[in-house]
Design a protein around this motif. Structure first.
Motif, mmCIF file in Angstrom:
data_model
loop_
_atom_site.group_PDB
_atom_site.id
_atom_site.type_symbol
_atom_site.label_atom_id
_atom_site.label_comp_id
_atom_site.label_asym_id
_atom_site.label_seq_id
_atom_site.Cartn_x
_atom_site.Cartn_y
_atom_site.Cartn_z
ATOM 1 N N ILE A 13 0.840 -1.209 0.000
ATOM 2 C CA ILE A 13 0.000 0.000 0.000
ATOM 3 C C ILE A 13 0.872 1.255 0.000
ATOM 4 C CG2 ILE A 13 -1.654 1.326 1.361
ATOM 5 C CD1 ILE A 13 -2.838 -1.348 2.292
ATOM 6 N N LEU A 55 2.395 2.182 -3.358
ATOM 7 C CA LEU A 55 1.430 2.677 -4.344
ATOM 8 C C LEU A 55 0.666 3.893 -3.855
ATOM 9 C CD1 LEU A 55 0.052 -0.798 -5.437
ATOM 10 C CD2 LEU A 55 1.651 0.643 -6.691
ATOM 11 N N GLN A 56 1.209 4.596 -2.872
ATOM 12 C CA GLN A 56 0.482 5.709 -2.275
ATOM 13 C C GLN A 56 0.160 6.795 -3.295
ATOM 14 O OE1 GLN A 56 2.541 7.583 0.986
ATOM 15 N NE2 GLN A 56 0.631 8.070 2.038
ATOM 16 N N GLY A 113 -0.286 6.323 -6.517
ATOM 17 C CA GLY A 113 -1.230 5.804 -7.491
ATOM 18 C C GLY A 113 -0.850 6.065 -8.933
ATOM 19 N N SER A 154 -2.374 -4.846 -6.321
ATOM 20 C CA SER A 154 -2.819 -3.696 -5.527
ATOM 21 C C SER A 154 -2.906 -2.433 -6.371
ATOM 22 C CB SER A 154 -1.871 -3.468 -4.340
ATOM 23 O OG SER A 154 -1.816 -4.610 -3.507
ATOM 24 N N ALA A 155 -2.178 -2.408 -7.491
ATOM 25 C CA ALA A 155 -2.241 -1.263 -8.396
ATOM 26 C C ALA A 155 -3.367 -1.402 -9.403
ATOM 27 C CB ALA A 155 -0.908 -1.101 -9.127
ATOM 28 N N PRO A 184 -7.799 -1.959 -7.965
ATOM 29 C CA PRO A 184 -8.550 -0.739 -7.635
ATOM 30 C C PRO A 184 -8.979 0.053 -8.870
ATOM 31 C CG PRO A 184 -6.715 -0.976 -6.133
ATOM 32 C CD PRO A 184 -6.529 -2.016 -7.189
ATOM 33 N N ARG A 185 -8.194 0.024 -9.934
ATOM 34 C CA ARG A 185 -8.589 0.713 -11.164
ATOM 35 C C ARG A 185 -9.817 0.044 -11.783
ATOM 36 N NH1 ARG A 185 -3.329 2.012 -10.411
ATOM 37 N NH2 ARG A 185 -2.497 3.855 -11.475
ATOM 38 N N ILE A 233 -9.453 5.433 -6.578
ATOM 39 C CA ILE A 233 -8.408 4.419 -6.749
ATOM 40 C C ILE A 233 -7.526 4.362 -5.498
ATOM 41 C CG2 ILE A 233 -6.290 3.860 -8.015
ATOM 42 C CD1 ILE A 233 -7.689 4.909 -10.544
ATOM 43 N N ARG A 234 -7.172 5.508 -4.958
ATOM 44 C CA ARG A 234 -6.326 5.525 -3.758
ATOM 45 C C ARG A 234 -7.051 4.912 -2.561
ATOM 46 N NH1 ARG A 234 -3.649 11.629 -4.312
ATOM 47 N NH2 ARG A 234 -2.148 11.081 -5.954
ATOM 48 N N THR A 274 -7.080 1.224 -3.037
ATOM 49 C CA THR A 274 -5.731 0.687 -2.857
ATOM 50 C C THR A 274 -5.437 0.448 -1.386
ATOM 51 O OG1 THR A 274 -4.951 1.817 -4.856
ATOM 52 C CG2 THR A 274 -3.268 1.090 -3.297
ATOM 53 N N CYS A 275 -6.003 1.273 -0.541
ATOM 54 C CA CYS A 275 -5.810 1.097 0.908
ATOM 55 C C CYS A 275 -6.753 0.052 1.500
ATOM 56 C CB CYS A 275 -6.024 2.431 1.629
ATOM 57 S SG CYS A 275 -4.797 3.696 1.248
#
Length: 475
Positions: free
Chosen positions: A171, A174-175, A177, A356-357, A360-361, A385-386, A389-390
């Motif tokens: 996470i 990828l903060q 994004g 994880s990337a 979410p998209r 998306i962010r 991702t979390c």
């Protein structure tokens, strides 16, 4: 506004271009040389990093351990036949500037606001959550063996702590994004995976677990041994480019810029030539990723068939990492367990980062199609998306802590992916004739390859499902 050292007022930095919007001012000509095209690769390598992980390290190696060289042919077919479907779907995306899930909604019949394929993707993704949890669990197991925290290397407490650390690290990476971050991390990961895995496979003939032409001849006999149908179906769904990776690839093509640089379709010859140029870049990108996936997949399978199968070792449960470590310790000595654990962590963690990337998209796009969020608003899309991702990786982690069987979890995701792959083939053919002008589908060789790819996917998918049903008690 800011000022320069000489007191002049500096212009503000340009706003970030929306990768999912086509604007005439963003269009640019494609490189015309092979070297120039190489500089614009990226989405395929990100995809390779996601593919070469759970399927290869866990399922493919397990299949080799269980079946020996007998299913080598399926590994080759699995990695080869899907590429053409991936390429066709990506072509539609670049020409239309729309991601795959958006296109799937055009393939009726619809059920509410979504197509049946979108609903099938949602169901498949819930199955894939088991697979992603298994990947987190495999990473946590490797970390726990390398550095036990509390209660023993594979104790529940140690696995739980490491699962939390692995999930949190993905996470944090990828903060932002942003696609460039994902690309840099995954290119490094896939390079290391390919070098280490291929090198070990080439070194096996010089050890006590060598192989020769007779093993490869047996592996190309096109047979499925009894008792391997289930894992073979999972391997076909996971190895090579799976249905979810094909879908995800369209998003990476958009974020890299292939569609944005092609520009909106104004009907001009100039735009058509730009499109042809960027489609050539995409095809090279796909070809490079296919080569990488094939090399790594074959290497993992050969390693499992050569080292684990003769000893009757099949990776199962949380002992999967310990069993797989025999690949290294039995060939290079006890010290090599540390080398294996470091490699396993790199392989599996890079897959966790990629998932994880990407996921979410896809869920953000799905929420947009459902009318929950405004997908076309870049600020809202990025924020959603962010948030996902979390939120999503901890869910996958909790599923692992509940099931605690990485191999089984990966196989569940693989079967779900294999079923969804059939639906993607249907969608690709529909979109080909509704969203791709005749000029861009006139190549008879590409059409023939797509036909053979579709037939092979349909045959193996249906065959695997029927055989699985026959083996089910009471069916």
């Amino acid at each position: 506004m800011s000022t320069t050292t000489d007191g002049a007022t500096a212009a503000p930095p340009p706003a970030q271009a929306d990768p999912y919007a086509l604007r005439a001012e963003d269009a640019r000509p494609a490189p015309e040389t092979f070297r120039g095209r190489l500089r614009h690769l990226g989405p395929g390598l990100v995809l390779s990093a996601a593919v070469v992980g759970s399927g290869e390290l866990i399922t493919t190696t397990s299949l080799g351990a269980k079946a020996g060289f007998a299913l080598l042919w399926l590994v080759i077919v699995s990695t080869a036949v899907k590429v053409w479907v991936q390429m066709e779907l990506a072509r539609w995306t670049i020409l239309n500037g729309r991601p795959a899930l958006d296109g799937f909604r055009d393939v009726g019949p619809r059920i509410g606001p979504l197509s049946w394929i979108n609903w099938l993707w949602i169901g498949m993704d819930f199955a894939k959550m088991f697979q992603r949890g298994g990947i987190i669990g495999g990473t946590a197991a490797a970390c726990s063996i390398l550095l036990p925290i509390h209660g023993g290397s594979l104790s529940t407490s140690s696995l739980t702590i490491w699962a939390i650390i692995v999930t949190g690290a993905a996470i944090l990476i990828l903060q932002t994004g942003k696609y460039p971050v994902v690309e840099r991390v995954e290119v490094v990961g896939i390079t290391l995976k390919t070098i280490i895995t291929f090198g070990l496979a080439l070194a096996l003939p010089f050890t006590a677990f060598g192989y020769g032409p007779e093993q490869f001849a047996d592996g190309l006999s096109f047979q499925i041994p009894a008792g391997t149908v289930g894992i073979a179906l999972a391997m076909f769904g996971i190895t090579g480019v799976g249905a979810d990776e094909m879908t995800t690839y369209t998003y990476w093509c958009l974020e890299k810029g292939y569609a944005r640089w092609t520009g909106p379709d104004d009907g001009s010859e100039q735009r058509a030539r730009r499109a042809e140029g960027w489609l050539k870049v995409m095809r090279l990108d796909v070809a490079v990723s296919w080569v990488v996936c094939t090399i790594c997949t074959l290497s993992f399978y050969v390693i499992g068939a050569s080292v684990l199968h003769p000893q009757g070792l099949v990776p199962e449960g949380n002992e999967m990492i310990t069993t797989l470590s025999h690949i290294y310790t039995d060939t290079l000595g006890p010290w090599a367990e540390y080398l294996f654990l470091a490699g396993a962590i790199a392989v599996l963690f890079s897959v966790t980062v990629a998932s994880s990337a990407s996921v979410p998209r896809l869920w953000t796009n799905t929420l947009g199609l459902l009318g929950v969020v405004d997908w076309h608003d870049m600020r809202i899309r990025t924020r959603t998306i962010r948030i996902l991702t979390c939120c999503l990786p901890p869910v996958w982690m909790c599923i692992f802590l509940w099931v605690q069987s990485p191999v089984l979890m990966v196989q569940i995701g693989g079967i779900g992916g294999g079923i969804f792959l059939l639906a993607v083939v249907v969608a690709v053919w529909r979109l080909r004739y509704t969203g791709v002008p005749p000029r861009f589908r006139a190549n008879p060789w590409l059409t023939a390859a797509l036909v053979m790819s579709s037939v092979a996917i349909a045959f193996l998918g249906v065959y695997g499902v029927l055989d699985t049903l026959e083996l089910t008690p009471g069916s």
